[in-house]
Design a protein around this motif. Structure first.
Motif, PDB file in Angstrom:
ATOM      1  N   GLN A  90       5.309   6.742   1.746  1.00 20.90           N
ATOM      2  CA  GLN A  90       4.414   6.572   2.946  1.00 20.90           C
ATOM      3  C   GLN A  90       3.919   5.132   2.764  1.00 20.90           C
ATOM      4  O   GLN A  90       3.038   4.907   2.137  1.00 20.90           O
ATOM      5  CB  GLN A  90       3.505   7.816   2.927  1.00 20.90           C
ATOM      6  CG  GLN A  90       4.345   9.136   3.061  1.00 20.90           C
ATOM      7  CD  GLN A  90       4.842   9.354   4.276  1.00 20.90           C
ATOM      8  OE1 GLN A  90       4.279   9.146   5.388  1.00 20.90           O
ATOM      9  NE2 GLN A  90       5.700  10.162   4.528  1.00 20.90           N
ATOM     10  N   GLY A  91       3.964   4.573   4.273  1.00 21.28           N
ATOM     11  CA  GLY A  91       3.319   3.301   4.339  1.00 21.28           C
ATOM     12  C   GLY A  91       2.281   3.432   5.661  1.00 21.28           C
ATOM     13  O   GLY A  91       2.243   4.484   6.193  1.00 21.28           O
ATOM     14  N   ASP A  92       1.710   2.468   6.043  1.00 23.42           N
ATOM     15  CA  ASP A  92       1.048   2.500   7.076  1.00 23.42           C
ATOM     16  C   ASP A  92       1.432   2.853   8.366  1.00 23.42           C
ATOM     17  O   ASP A  92       1.083   3.223   9.406  1.00 23.42           O
ATOM     18  CB  ASP A  92       0.206   1.059   7.205  1.00 23.42           C
ATOM     19  CG  ASP A  92      -0.807   0.519   6.163  1.00 23.42           C
ATOM     20  OD1 ASP A  92      -1.380   1.612   5.444  1.00 23.42           O
ATOM     21  OD2 ASP A  92      -0.840  -0.613   5.970  1.00 23.42           O
ATOM     22  N   PRO A 107       0.653  -1.346   0.099  1.00 24.56           N
ATOM     23  CA  PRO A 107      -0.346   0.045   0.066  1.00 24.56           C
ATOM     24  C   PRO A 107       0.904   1.453   0.175  1.00 24.56           C
ATOM     25  O   PRO A 107       0.569   2.276   0.346  1.00 24.56           O
ATOM     26  CB  PRO A 107      -0.698  -0.338   1.299  1.00 24.56           C
ATOM     27  CG  PRO A 107       0.316  -0.672   2.295  1.00 24.56           C
ATOM     28  CD  PRO A 107       0.865  -1.846   1.412  1.00 24.56           C
ATOM     29  N   GLY A 120      -1.065   3.717  16.426  1.00 29.73           N
ATOM     30  CA  GLY A 120      -1.269   4.874  15.524  1.00 29.73           C
ATOM     31  C   GLY A 120      -0.821   6.217  15.814  1.00 29.73           C
ATOM     32  O   GLY A 120      -0.755   6.896  15.244  1.00 29.73           O
TER      33      GLY A 120
END
Length: 547
Positions: A231-233, A182, A317
């Motif tokens: 940019q990733g998770d 992703p 997060g």
């Protein structure tokens, strides 16, 4: 997806109607012809079996990684390095082979008998511990001695071929690639031969199956480090790293011998020293270790070691914004401030916060110094180290054992202001000092402080705060016209206006970087605003070019 690709290959190989010519034959696999090649084949088969044994997808044997592994195996045998290869040796070998894998895991085995190489490899239990999409293996033999190097990489980008060595004194080349989902938002960073870092904008997208391209200009001979960040998770990730040489091929010098510290108390001052040594070499002011930032950095390194992750975004997060404590306000102690205020992830910091801008570097290696060397070697991370706005730093180091190997996790946090500081004692002087730093980084002469411009700037900023409008003029005529009235020999004039919570964090502007400007005046007041919040500094900076 694999089935579709195989089917397409079969359909493509089928003869067209009316054409009875036999389809072309695929080239036969290369038969190992030397003892080293035979051992490499057996080692590769063992690697695949080890991944399949635990139910993980086996990595693909990669030709460039094989070439890099063979070179490293030869160097391991002839004394090119002891233990595991340092990051630069590893990057150099991978880059010269045509690959761009950023710091793949390297497993090095040395033996005094050829047969012991494969025996040692088969006895390892940590080959399949980490995910890997590609691998390379190399074996070197000399008399009875032998060495084997295994490189394991989780490749997250497909890059098109790019020259590693370019003749001449100038060159231009375009690097294109495709990110693996992703991942998104690719960014290019380049470290130039003089050690400075630049950001390269994307030039186009969707070229020949690539989803990004960037034009790279090589303007002076020497070695360049090129990096792609996406940019990733888990936040930003370095997905590609390679060296490119313009002009004469680089000569390998003596590698610095690092004696790794074994404790946080030993490591932290060494990293402080290396960070400030790099900044001093580039004409930047040293950063001051800050106890609050040290605590933030140490807590995060400890958390990564305990929870088994390595990323800027924690599993819950949270990001650096949430890890930084709220500022200390007048009349409060650090403890009461921490209890009374909190910062929500993704939200703006409270009005009056001293955290206008902060940065974070993460490093992971066999030791703290090696981890920091990797940070210095990465253009994106190096940009944080050389940011002229950062004045305070905190370093955290945690040690952990992963299988049979030891690792050090390093967190470096930087801020434009001390989190434990209260209000600035002399905000106007801090603003002048910040402008002087920006001029120094551009190698421009300092600006002369003008009392006339300062008076105009103070009148401008007071009127702007009164009307809650930064563009408000202090009189009937525009500011630049009033500059020409008070300084008749001024050729040009310009005005910057900022509303900030820290006067030492004024951003770079076109005016401060204009070499023709040689006079400056700063006006600054602090007050409340419905539009911009309470306790903000309103700053007007007026420049003039006087001939």
């Amino acid at each position: 997806m694999i089935a579709v690709l195989v089917l397409a290959a079969l359909l493509g190989a089928a003869p067209a109607p009316g054409n009875t010519a036999p389809p072309p034959k695929a080239p036969a696999p290369k038969v190992p012809s030397t003892p080293a090649e035979q051992m490499e084949q057996q080692a590769a088969q063992h690697v695949v079996r080890e991944f399949e044994r635990v139910g993980r997808r086996a990595p693909i044997e990669d030709t460039p990684l094989n070439a890099a592994a063979r070179r490293l195996a030869q160097e391991a045998l002839t004394g090119g390095f002891t233990g595991a290869p340092d990051l630069f040796t590893l990057t150099e070998a991978i880059s010269d082979s045509g690959a761009a894998d950023p710091a793949p895991r390297a497993l090095v085995i040395r033996a005094w008998a050829h047969s012991h190489i494969l025996e040692s490899l088969r006895s390892r239990t940590d080959i399949n511990m980490d995910r890997a999409s590609h691998f390379g293996v190399g074996v070197a033999l000399q008399d009875k001695r032998a060495s084997l190097v295994l490189l394991l990489s989780e490749r997250k980008v497909d890059l098109m071929p790019f020259p590693r060595v370019m003749p001449g004194e100038r060159a231009v080349a375009t690097q294109c690639g495709r990110l693996m989902p992703p991942l998104e938002q690719p960014e290019f960073y380049v470290t130039h031969p003089n050690g400075e870092v630049s950001t390269v904008p994307l030039s186009r997208r969707g070229t020949q199956g690539a989803n990004f391209c960037a034009r790279l200009d090589f303007l002076t001979p020497g070695t360049y480090t090129v990096e792609v960040v996406a940019q990733g998770d888990a936040g930003p990730e370095v997905v590609a790293l390679f060296l490119a040489q313009l002009g004469e091929v680089r000569r390998r010098g003596d590698r610095e011998s690092l004696v790794e510290p074994n404790s946080v108390e030993e490591a932290r001052p060494l990293l402080h020293e290396r960070i400030n040594k790099l900044r001093k070499a580039h004409g930047l002011p040293e950063m001051t270790p800050d106890p609050v930032l040290e605590r933030v950095a140490q807590t995060y390194s400890d958390r990564m070691a305990k929870e088994g992750f390595f990323a800027h975004v924690a599993p819950d997060g949270s990001t650096l914004t949430g890890r930084l404590p709220p500022p200390v306000r007048p009349g409060e102690t650090p403890g009461s401030a921490a209890r009374a205020l909190s910062v929500q992830v993704g939200s703006r910091l409270p009005p009056g916060s001293r955290y206008v801008r902060a940065g974070e570097n993460l490093g992971q290696a066999g030791g703290p110094l090696a981890a920091h060397f990797g940070i210095e070697h990465s253009p994106g991370h190096r940009r944080n180290l050389l940011d002229p706005g950062f004045r305070y730093m905190g370093v955290g180091i945690a040690f952990r054992q992963v299988g049979s190997r030891a690792e050090a996790l390093v967190t470096e946090v930087f801020s434009v202001a001390s989190p434990g500081a209260t209000d600035s004692e002399n905000p106007q002087q801090e603003a002048y000092d910040t402008l002087a730093r920006w001029r120094a980084t551009k190698k421009l002469p300092p600006l002369a402080r003008s009392q006339a411009l300062e008076s105009l700037a103070m009148a401008h900023v007071k009127r702007a705060l009164e009307l809650d409008q930064p563009t408000a003029q202090p009189g009937e005529s525009a500011v630049h016209e009033r500059v020409f009235q008070v300084i008749p020999d001024a050729g040009t004039a310009s005005v910057d206006f900022f509303v900030v919570s820290d006067p030492s964090a004024l951003p770079e502007s076109r005016s401060v970087s204009d070499a023709t400007n040689n006079r400056v005046g700063v006006g600054i007041v602090r007050g409340d605003s419905k539009r911009f919040g309470a306790n903000q500094y309103w700053v007007a900076v007026i420049y003039a070019a006087v001939h």
